[in-house]
Design a protein around this motif. Structure first.
Motif, mmCIF file in Angstrom:
data_model
loop_
_atom_site.group_PDB
_atom_site.id
_atom_site.type_symbol
_atom_site.label_atom_id
_atom_site.label_comp_id
_atom_site.label_asym_id
_atom_site.label_seq_id
_atom_site.Cartn_x
_atom_site.Cartn_y
_atom_site.Cartn_z
ATOM 1 N N ASN A 199 41.087 49.948 42.599
ATOM 2 C CA ASN A 199 40.948 48.574 42.141
ATOM 3 C C ASN A 199 41.781 47.662 43.044
ATOM 4 O OD1 ASN A 199 39.481 48.390 39.283
ATOM 5 N ND2 ASN A 199 40.594 50.333 39.409
ATOM 6 N N ALA A 200 41.175 46.587 43.499
ATOM 7 C CA ALA A 200 41.847 45.685 44.438
ATOM 8 C C ALA A 200 41.773 44.241 43.937
ATOM 9 C CB ALA A 200 41.209 45.781 45.819
ATOM 10 N N TYR A 201 42.856 43.519 44.201
ATOM 11 C CA TYR A 201 42.972 42.094 43.844
ATOM 12 C C TYR A 201 43.357 41.344 45.123
ATOM 13 C CZ TYR A 201 44.675 38.020 41.085
ATOM 14 O OH TYR A 201 44.878 36.775 40.534
ATOM 15 N N VAL A 202 42.587 40.332 45.461
ATOM 16 C CA VAL A 202 42.841 39.560 46.680
ATOM 17 C C VAL A 202 43.222 38.129 46.309
ATOM 18 C CG1 VAL A 202 41.884 38.712 48.848
ATOM 19 C CG2 VAL A 202 41.168 40.958 47.974
ATOM 20 N N TRP A 203 44.342 37.671 46.877
ATOM 21 C CA TRP A 203 44.736 36.260 46.782
ATOM 22 C C TRP A 203 45.013 35.762 48.190
ATOM 23 C CZ3 TRP A 203 49.697 34.051 47.913
ATOM 24 C CH2 TRP A 203 49.797 32.684 47.608
ATOM 25 N N SER A 204 44.357 34.651 48.564
ATOM 26 C CA SER A 204 44.504 34.112 49.913
ATOM 27 C C SER A 204 44.681 32.606 49.822
ATOM 28 C CB SER A 204 43.273 34.463 50.753
ATOM 29 O OG SER A 204 43.407 34.011 52.075
ATOM 30 N N SER A 205 45.719 32.092 50.513
ATOM 31 C CA SER A 205 46.061 30.683 50.338
ATOM 32 C C SER A 205 46.398 30.015 51.665
ATOM 33 C CB SER A 205 47.253 30.560 49.386
ATOM 34 O OG SER A 205 47.647 29.214 49.232
ATOM 35 N N TYR A 209 37.835 37.413 45.038
ATOM 36 C CA TYR A 209 39.189 36.864 45.020
ATOM 37 C C TYR A 209 39.658 36.637 43.581
ATOM 38 C CZ TYR A 209 38.788 35.936 50.037
ATOM 39 O OH TYR A 209 38.636 36.078 51.388
ATOM 40 N N ASP A 210 40.971 36.720 43.389
ATOM 41 C CA ASP A 210 41.645 36.303 42.154
ATOM 42 C C ASP A 210 41.272 37.122 40.922
ATOM 43 O OD1 ASP A 210 42.837 34.285 43.699
ATOM 44 O OD2 ASP A 210 41.206 32.887 43.257
ATOM 45 N N ALA A 211 40.877 38.352 41.113
ATOM 46 C CA ALA A 211 40.593 39.251 39.994
ATOM 47 C C ALA A 211 40.524 40.675 40.525
ATOM 48 C CB ALA A 211 39.273 38.880 39.316
ATOM 49 N N PHE A 212 40.943 41.618 39.697
ATOM 50 C CA PHE A 212 40.793 43.014 40.075
ATOM 51 C C PHE A 212 39.322 43.407 40.035
ATOM 52 C CE2 PHE A 212 45.360 43.785 39.237
ATOM 53 C CZ PHE A 212 45.648 44.579 40.337
ATOM 54 N N GLN A 213 38.918 44.158 41.036
ATOM 55 C CA GLN A 213 37.565 44.717 41.059
ATOM 56 C C GLN A 213 37.615 46.077 41.729
ATOM 57 O OE1 GLN A 213 34.412 42.025 42.023
ATOM 58 N NE2 GLN A 213 33.031 43.648 42.697
ATOM 59 N N ASP A 252 47.275 38.148 50.433
ATOM 60 C CA ASP A 252 47.872 39.265 49.706
ATOM 61 C C ASP A 252 46.805 40.101 49.029
ATOM 62 O OD1 ASP A 252 50.280 38.210 50.450
ATOM 63 O OD2 ASP A 252 50.809 37.449 48.460
ATOM 64 N N VAL A 253 46.936 41.423 49.173
ATOM 65 C CA VAL A 253 46.035 42.360 48.518
ATOM 66 C C VAL A 253 46.877 43.300 47.664
ATOM 67 C CG1 VAL A 253 44.365 44.214 48.828
ATOM 68 C CG2 VAL A 253 44.311 42.214 50.347
ATOM 69 N N TYR A 254 46.463 43.460 46.415
ATOM 70 C CA TYR A 254 47.143 44.347 45.470
ATOM 71 C C TYR A 254 46.224 45.513 45.147
ATOM 72 C CZ TYR A 254 49.900 40.100 44.888
ATOM 73 O OH TYR A 254 50.676 38.979 45.123
ATOM 74 N N LEU A 255 46.756 46.730 45.250
ATOM 75 C CA LEU A 255 45.974 47.943 44.992
ATOM 76 C C LEU A 255 46.518 48.644 43.751
ATOM 77 C CD1 LEU A 255 45.926 49.369 48.627
ATOM 78 C CD2 LEU A 255 44.238 47.846 47.564
ATOM 79 N N LEU A 308 55.471 39.950 40.207
ATOM 80 C CA LEU A 308 54.112 39.548 39.818
ATOM 81 C C LEU A 308 53.496 40.590 38.883
ATOM 82 C CD1 LEU A 308 52.921 38.246 43.293
ATOM 83 C CD2 LEU A 308 53.191 36.858 41.232
ATOM 84 N N SER A 309 53.994 40.642 37.667
ATOM 85 C CA SER A 309 53.511 41.638 36.713
ATOM 86 C C SER A 309 52.033 41.466 36.384
ATOM 87 C CB SER A 309 54.331 41.587 35.426
ATOM 88 O OG SER A 309 54.242 40.300 34.827
ATOM 89 N N GLU A 310 51.524 40.220 36.507
ATOM 90 C CA GLU A 310 50.113 39.986 36.206
ATOM 91 C C GLU A 310 49.188 40.584 37.257
ATOM 92 O OE1 GLU A 310 51.536 36.306 38.479
ATOM 93 O OE2 GLU A 310 52.327 37.747 37.018
#
Length: 213
Positions: free
Chosen positions: A117-123, A166-170, A199-202, A76-78
């Protein structure tokens, strides 16, 4: 005259070298691998954690389970804000309270800012990896233990307000004053509803003396 110009040039060069050395010393990072880049280290049952960081998880509810920690790349390079990787913390069909931490040596009694910076995706079903369809129940906070303790449940940790975007870095950040020369910084991910995937991306963290950002 030529000697005088040469001498002045030599003095100026020496002063510039000293100034550069001071600037480099002042800008030296306080954290190891603040950008959650490669390499990733095997952390046993937790999975893989970016070098310099340690994983933590607490299980206080019957529905709690430790999430899986791993690198974001190459799948998930994006979800990589900058650098060559980012830290993924992934929960499946379970609630969780978990994250990463790192201890650091800092200027004595300094006022500090810690930011990640954190990005959250939840499905609910995993069908659309770009858009969350479960937009409640996941939060991200950052904290500083001014005494340098490593207990994520310590009442002495200064925590930020929770990030629920959700769905964006902040960026999420906190300010605290060290009580000495050692602090510990924490990231806390809370998944309050067990869904198909949370999923959380840091990425791109920073610890600096306040005013030096």
């Amino acid at each position: 005259m030529a000697f005088g110009r040469w001498l002045r040039g030599l003095v100026m060069a020496a002063l510039m070298t000293v100034g550069l050395g001071v600037a480099q010393a002042q800008s030296a990072p306080l954290l190891v691998n603040p950008g959650f880049d490669d390499p990733f280290v095997d952390f046993g049952a937790f999975g893989l954690v970016a070098e310099g960081w340690e994983a933590w998880s607490v299980e206080s509810l019957p529905t709690d389970a430790s999430p899986l920690f791993g690198p974001t790349m190459p799948d998930l390079s994006e979800r990589v804000l900058a650098g060559d990787n980012a830290q993924l913390i992934s929960s499946t069909l379970a609630t969780a309270t978990a994250g990463v931490f790192q201890s650091a040596t800092v200027p004595e009694n300094a006022e500090l800012v810690f930011e990640v910076n954190a990005y959250v995706w939840s499905s609910l079903d995993g069908l659309n990896t770009d858009v969350s369809n479960a937009t409640e129940g996941v939060s991200v906070e950052v904290g500083i233990d001014p005494l340098g303790g490593i207990d994520p449940l310590s009442a002495g940790i200064m925590w930020s307000a929770p990030l629920t975007t959700y769905d964006a870095f902040q960026a999420v950040s906190v300010t605290a004053t060290a009580q000495g020369t050692q602090v510990t910084v924490f990231v806390r991910v809370m998944v309050n509803t067990g869904v198909y995937a949370a999923d959380v991306y840091l990425d791109e963290g920073i610890l600096v003396v306040a005013g030096e950002q």
